[in-house]
Scaffold this motif. Sequence first.
Motif, PDB file in Angstrom:
ATOM      1  N   PRO A   1      -9.061  -7.869  -0.430  1.00 20.29           N
ATOM      2  CA  PRO A   1     -10.088  -7.300  -1.312  1.00 20.29           C
ATOM      3  C   PRO A   1     -11.009  -6.284  -0.635  1.00 20.29           C
ATOM      4  O   PRO A   1     -11.740  -5.572  -1.308  1.00 20.29           O
ATOM      5  N   THR A   2     -10.968  -6.183   0.682  1.00 17.81           N
ATOM      6  CA  THR A   2     -11.834  -5.234   1.389  1.00 17.81           C
ATOM      7  C   THR A   2     -11.157  -3.902   1.672  1.00 17.81           C
ATOM      8  O   THR A   2     -11.775  -3.019   2.275  1.00 17.81           O
ATOM      9  N   ASP A   3      -9.919  -3.734   1.239  1.00 13.95           N
ATOM     10  CA  ASP A   3      -9.184  -2.502   1.530  1.00 13.95           C
ATOM     11  C   ASP A   3      -9.728  -1.359   0.672  1.00 13.95           C
ATOM     12  O   ASP A   3      -9.373  -1.220  -0.497  1.00 13.95           O
ATOM     13  N   GLN A   4     -10.558  -0.531   1.270  1.00  8.27           N
ATOM     14  CA  GLN A   4     -11.210   0.560   0.545  1.00  8.27           C
ATOM     15  C   GLN A   4     -10.243   1.668   0.146  1.00  8.27           C
ATOM     16  O   GLN A   4     -10.400   2.290  -0.899  1.00  8.27           O
TER      17      GLN A   4
ATOM     18  N   MET B   1      -5.156  -5.149  -3.291  1.00  4.65           N
ATOM     19  CA  MET B   1      -6.523  -5.636  -3.497  1.00  4.65           C
ATOM     20  C   MET B   1      -6.576  -7.151  -3.594  1.00  4.65           C
ATOM     21  O   MET B   1      -7.546  -7.768  -3.152  1.00  4.65           O
TER      22      MET B   1
ATOM     23  N   LEU C   1      -6.370   2.935  -6.327  1.00  4.84           N
ATOM     24  CA  LEU C   1      -6.287   2.215  -7.595  1.00  4.84           C
ATOM     25  C   LEU C   1      -7.157   2.912  -8.644  1.00  4.84           C
ATOM     26  O   LEU C   1      -6.739   3.098  -9.793  1.00  4.84           O
ATOM     27  N   THR C   2      -8.339   3.342  -8.245  1.00  4.89           N
ATOM     28  CA  THR C   2      -9.219   4.081  -9.150  1.00  4.89           C
ATOM     29  C   THR C   2      -8.564   5.392  -9.590  1.00  4.89           C
ATOM     30  O   THR C   2      -8.589   5.745 -10.776  1.00  4.89           O
TER      31      THR C   2
ATOM     32  N   GLN D   1      -2.988  -3.024  -6.953  1.00  2.00           N
ATOM     33  CA  GLN D   1      -3.611  -4.286  -7.367  1.00  2.00           C
ATOM     34  C   GLN D   1      -3.187  -5.412  -6.428  1.00  2.00           C
ATOM     35  O   GLN D   1      -4.002  -6.271  -6.077  1.00  2.00           O
TER      36      GLN D   1
ATOM     37  N   GLU E   1      -0.021   1.359  -9.847  1.00  2.00           N
ATOM     38  CA  GLU E   1      -1.193   0.526 -10.136  1.00  2.00           C
ATOM     39  C   GLU E   1      -0.941  -0.918  -9.710  1.00  2.00           C
ATOM     40  O   GLU E   1      -1.783  -1.543  -9.053  1.00  2.00           O
TER      41      GLU E   1
ATOM     42  N   TYR F   1      -8.517   0.535  -2.948  1.00  2.00           N
ATOM     43  CA  TYR F   1      -9.453   0.599  -4.063  1.00  2.00           C
ATOM     44  C   TYR F   1      -9.577   2.032  -4.572  1.00  2.00           C
ATOM     45  O   TYR F   1      -9.539   2.283  -5.781  1.00  2.00           O
TER      46      TYR F   1
ATOM     47  N   TYR G   1       0.836  -1.200   0.000  1.00  2.00           N
ATOM     48  CA  TYR G   1       0.000   0.000   0.000  1.00  2.00           C
ATOM     49  C   TYR G   1       0.875   1.255   0.000  1.00  2.00           C
ATOM     50  O   TYR G   1       0.678   2.166  -0.804  1.00  2.00           O
TER      51      TYR G   1
END
Length: 144
Positions: free
Chosen positions: A114-117, A110, A123-124, A107, A103, A120, A74
């Motif tokens: 997968p719950t790491d807001q 994630m 990444l967006t 990724q 990126e 996310y 992260y």
Amino acid sequence: MASDSYQEGIAAVQAGDFPAAIQAFRRAVAEDPTHTEARYKLAWVLGMSGYLDPALAELEVVVAADPGHVAAHYNRGALLLQKAQLEAEVEGQIDLEVLRRAEEAFQTVMRLDPTDQRAYAFLTLVRRAIRNYHSRRDEEARIP
């Protein structure tokens, strides 16, 4: 002893003394190069102090030693994004390769969590910056 230096680093961070923390974490890593958390904390403090390239180098060592270290991935992504943004301010153009590395880091976060807001959201943001980069390049190519 590495654990003593590590604890000194933690205490220095808590006191807001980042230069002392950097020195303590560097001692801990020198005393025990396999002390992943000392190296991670060193990277974190370096990044918080604006030393992006040394922080990224330390994070590379951390993720190589512990590919499942979510926080290291992260922070690697966040520092790479910051580096791309700072370089864009200076050079007038964002470095696509640095964005792609950011990126990849997000990724990985994630994939591991997968719950790491936060990851996310970043990444967006990185993907939007990559799309904008390509859009600008396409527009420039159409200008006679």
